[in-house]
Design an enzyme around this catalytic site. Sequence first.
Site, PDB file in Angstrom:
ATOM      1  CB  ALA A 195     -33.824 -17.782 104.078  1.00 55.53           C
ATOM      2  CG  LEU A 196     -28.877 -19.379  98.840  1.00 57.58           C
ATOM      3  CD1 LEU A 196     -29.068 -18.052  98.111  1.00 57.58           C
ATOM      4  CD2 LEU A 196     -27.364 -19.665  98.982  1.00 57.58           C
ATOM      5  CB  SER A 197     -31.745 -24.043 100.035  1.00 57.87           C
ATOM      6  OG  SER A 197     -30.365 -24.078 100.222  1.00 57.87           O
ATOM      7  CG  ASP A 215     -14.879 -17.174  99.636  1.00 56.54           C
ATOM      8  OD1 ASP A 215     -14.836 -18.207  98.954  1.00 56.54           O
ATOM      9  OD2 ASP A 215     -13.938 -16.358  99.723  1.00 56.54           O
ATOM     10  NE  ARG A 269     -18.873 -23.758 100.237  1.00 54.51           N
ATOM     11  CZ  ARG A 269     -19.239 -23.119  99.116  1.00 54.51           C
ATOM     12  NH1 ARG A 269     -18.332 -22.543  98.356  1.00 54.51           N
ATOM     13  NH2 ARG A 269     -20.496 -23.061  98.768  1.00 54.51           N
ATOM     14  NE  ARG A 323     -14.840 -55.549 123.421  1.00 57.48           N
ATOM     15  CZ  ARG A 323     -15.837 -56.214 123.980  1.00 57.48           C
ATOM     16  NH1 ARG A 323     -16.149 -56.009 125.252  1.00 57.48           N
ATOM     17  NH2 ARG A 323     -16.537 -57.078 123.280  1.00 57.48           N
ATOM     18  N   GLY A 375     -17.754 -52.084 117.747  1.00 57.33           N
ATOM     19  CA  GLY A 375     -18.614 -53.264 117.649  1.00 57.33           C
ATOM     20  C   GLY A 375     -20.081 -52.874 117.798  1.00 57.33           C
ATOM     21  CD  GLU A 384     -22.435 -23.276 105.299  1.00 59.93           C
ATOM     22  OE1 GLU A 384     -21.348 -22.764 105.020  1.00 59.93           O
ATOM     23  OE2 GLU A 384     -22.937 -23.297 106.421  1.00 59.93           O
TER      24      GLU A 384
HETATM   25  C1  LIG Z   1     -29.237 -30.197 107.594  1.00 56.36           C
HETATM   26  C2  LIG Z   1     -29.320 -29.178 106.499  1.00 56.36           C
HETATM   27  C3  LIG Z   1     -29.247 -27.821 106.823  1.00 56.36           C
HETATM   28  C4  LIG Z   1     -29.363 -26.849 105.809  1.00 56.36           C
HETATM   29  N1  LIG Z   1     -29.365 -25.526 106.157  1.00 56.36           N
HETATM   30  C5  LIG Z   1     -29.556 -24.581 105.202  1.00 56.36           C
HETATM   31  C6  LIG Z   1     -29.660 -23.186 105.553  1.00 56.36           C
HETATM   32  O1  LIG Z   1     -29.556 -22.800 106.727  1.00 56.36           O
HETATM   33  N2  LIG Z   1     -29.910 -22.296 104.559  1.00 56.36           N
HETATM   34  C7  LIG Z   1     -30.037 -22.662 103.256  1.00 56.36           C
HETATM   35  O2  LIG Z   1     -30.245 -21.797 102.417  1.00 56.36           O
HETATM   36  N3  LIG Z   1     -29.942 -23.975 102.891  1.00 56.36           N
HETATM   37  C8  LIG Z   1     -29.715 -24.937 103.833  1.00 56.36           C
HETATM   38  N4  LIG Z   1     -29.627 -26.275 103.485  1.00 56.36           N
HETATM   39  C9  LIG Z   1     -29.817 -26.648 102.086  1.00 56.36           C
HETATM   40  C10 LIG Z   1     -28.553 -27.133 101.424  1.00 56.36           C
HETATM   41  O3  LIG Z   1     -27.668 -26.071 101.185  1.00 56.36           O
HETATM   42  C11 LIG Z   1     -28.963 -27.892 100.159  1.00 56.36           C
HETATM   43  O4  LIG Z   1     -29.590 -29.098 100.585  1.00 56.36           O
HETATM   44  C12 LIG Z   1     -27.779 -28.194  99.269  1.00 56.36           C
HETATM   45  O5  LIG Z   1     -27.294 -27.022  98.666  1.00 56.36           O
HETATM   46  C13 LIG Z   1     -28.147 -29.217  98.177  1.00 56.36           C
HETATM   47  O6  LIG Z   1     -29.294 -28.806  97.511  1.00 56.36           O
HETATM   48  P1  LIG Z   1     -30.502 -29.852  97.279  1.00 56.36           P
HETATM   49  O7  LIG Z   1     -30.847 -30.468  98.576  1.00 56.36           O
HETATM   50  O8  LIG Z   1     -31.560 -29.129  96.531  1.00 56.36           O
HETATM   51  O9  LIG Z   1     -29.855 -30.977  96.379  1.00 56.36           O
HETATM   52  P2  LIG Z   1     -29.579 -30.878  94.767  1.00 56.36           P
HETATM   53  O10 LIG Z   1     -29.194 -29.480  94.392  1.00 56.36           O
HETATM   54  O11 LIG Z   1     -30.730 -31.506  94.081  1.00 56.36           O
HETATM   55  O12 LIG Z   1     -28.317 -31.804  94.668  1.00 56.36           O
HETATM   56  C14 LIG Z   1     -28.387 -33.210  94.937  1.00 56.36           C
HETATM   57  C15 LIG Z   1     -27.031 -33.834  94.681  1.00 56.36           C
HETATM   58  O13 LIG Z   1     -26.661 -33.670  93.329  1.00 56.36           O
HETATM   59  C16 LIG Z   1     -25.247 -33.628  93.230  1.00 56.36           C
HETATM   60  N5  LIG Z   1     -24.845 -32.387  92.540  1.00 56.36           N
HETATM   61  C17 LIG Z   1     -25.416 -31.169  92.645  1.00 56.36           C
HETATM   62  N6  LIG Z   1     -24.764 -30.278  91.876  1.00 56.36           N
HETATM   63  C18 LIG Z   1     -23.753 -30.948  91.274  1.00 56.36           C
HETATM   64  C19 LIG Z   1     -22.728 -30.586  90.362  1.00 56.36           C
HETATM   65  N7  LIG Z   1     -22.584 -29.311  89.928  1.00 56.36           N
HETATM   66  N8  LIG Z   1     -21.876 -31.550  89.918  1.00 56.36           N
HETATM   67  C20 LIG Z   1     -22.003 -32.827  90.360  1.00 56.36           C
HETATM   68  N9  LIG Z   1     -22.947 -33.229  91.226  1.00 56.36           N
HETATM   69  C21 LIG Z   1     -23.815 -32.308  91.690  1.00 56.36           C
HETATM   70  C22 LIG Z   1     -24.706 -33.649  94.676  1.00 56.36           C
HETATM   71  O14 LIG Z   1     -24.354 -34.975  95.018  1.00 56.36           O
HETATM   72  C23 LIG Z   1     -25.891 -33.191  95.468  1.00 56.36           C
HETATM   73  O15 LIG Z   1     -25.852 -33.647  96.819  1.00 56.36           O
HETATM   74  C24 LIG Z   1     -29.496 -27.259 104.464  1.00 56.36           C
HETATM   75  C25 LIG Z   1     -29.539 -28.621 104.146  1.00 56.36           C
HETATM   76  C26 LIG Z   1     -29.455 -29.573 105.138  1.00 56.36           C
HETATM   77  C27 LIG Z   1     -29.517 -31.025 104.755  1.00 56.36           C
END
Ligand SMILES: Cc1cc2nc3c(=O)[nH]c(=O)nc-3n(C[C@H](O)[C@H](O)[C@H](O)COP(=O)(O)OP(=O)(O)OC[C@H]3O[C@@H](n4cnc5c(N)ncnc54)[C@H](O)[C@@H]3O)c2cc1C
Length: 383
Positions: free
Chosen positions: A121-123, A235, A238, A263, A335, A359
């Site tokens: 749980a990070l995000s 690390d 990923r 086909r 198709g 990730e």
């Molecule tokens: C199916 C799924 C499972 C997940 N599971 C987990 C989990 O188990 N634990 C957990 O902690 N999180 C989890 N996440 C969260 C995931 O790690 C985040 O969604 C991801 O880090 C992106 O953060 P955000 O959604 O807030 O998008 P934002 O941070 O708002 O980013 C949106 C977009 O901005 C662009 N962007 C961002 N930074 C940069 C940069 N430095 N330079 C250029 N472009 C950039 C990229 O295109 C990015 O996709 C999960 C997400 C999904 C969709």
Amino acid sequence: MSDTNFLDWPFFEPRHRDLAKRLEAWCRRELPRDHSDVDATCVRLVRDLGQAGFLEGTAGDAIDVRSLCLIRETLARHDGLADFAFAMQGLGTGAISLFGNAEQKQWLDKTRRGEALSAFALSEPRSGSDVAQLDTTAERDGDHYRINGEKTWISNGGIADLYTVFARTGEGPGAKGLSCFLVPADTPGLAIRERLETISPHPLARLGFDDMRLPASAMVGSPGQGFRIAMSVLDVFRSTVGAAALGFARRALDESLERASSRELFGASLADLQMVQGHLAEMALDVDAAALLVYRAAWTKDMGAERVTREAAMAKLYATDRAQQVIDKAVQLHGGDGVRKGHIVESLYREIRALRIYEGASDVQKVVIARSCLAQQETVRQE
Ligand SMILES: Cc1cc2nc3c(=O)[nH]c(=O)nc-3n(C[C@H](O)[C@H](O)[C@H](O)COP(=O)(O)OP(=O)(O)OC[C@H]3O[C@@H](n4cnc5c(N)ncnc54)[C@H](O)[C@@H]3O)c2cc1C
């Protein structure tokens, strides 16, 4: 039937080839599973993978990244949910494997046996890519911490038995003030605020912490080490996201080869059309190039490299982005069937997308790779 010649590459040892063979046999017997109830299916998959011994390498003192990658690639090729269930047992306990103490590591016996599910749980709503800005706080209160805040997009949220949670303890600004905590799911103050639905259903949730009290002994590592812990876990894991993408891509290629050979069009087989051969060639090239990057990163880590940030970023970026292209070509070659609900390439098309976001989004991986190249250039210049 998938191409397994890559197992002869020098990255692997006989034990890896044996593992791939045993897992392939298990997958043919056990997968795919019914996805109509993803929670129940994931719990069951974890239990079955644990009983079969395939979770043994997900946690502990010596994580073999090549084995994790081989397992993720193979499971993803057969069933995306099986790959997800497997992957979370490693990601959710990674902080404990790498930084936990003996008492915390007791959880690992349960997760490796498939008796407990784990989550990472990070995000947070305000900090996905920008992890260092996370808002959840952990305030010291005698020999306890009080946690308040919210996490989102947490895989296994709602079905996990333990969560590794990152929160701000304030030893320094930004990334320097985070710590990691081991949180059993039944801790009072931990709430599942919302279950999240995605284009390819997996157990996902938004979590809330309302004055959640944890003993100070729940901290993994030391105060202020949280960012380093999170990055070290990513690390290791990923490259395995790249491996899962590789599994999806390999399945898409297999399905396309079969479709092109069987086909009939314009009085001949689809495979006789040169433009179709061009697609198949590009797909095979992408699969092999992705495999080389994924197993290079895994091998480098297993050979003792402390960090493989650049190799893992390259593996994840290339394998996930190219898998998207490979699967898109597979849809095209099928198709109408390619977009038909329930068809394997239709499910691969939905399954692959999130891997380019979580990730570390693809764009973030590019930043990581470029920074590493520039730093290396600077070192060479100074020598
Ligand atoms: C199916 C799924 C499972 C997940 N599971 C987990 C989990 O188990 N634990 C957990 O902690 N999180 C989890 N996440 C969260 C995931 O790690 C985040 O969604 C991801 O880090 C992106 O953060 P955000 O959604 O807030 O998008 P934002 O941070 O708002 O980013 C949106 C977009 O901005 C662009 N962007 C961002 N930074 C940069 C940069 N430095 N330079 C250029 N472009 C950039 C990229 O295109 C990015 O996709 C999960 C997400 C999904 C969709």
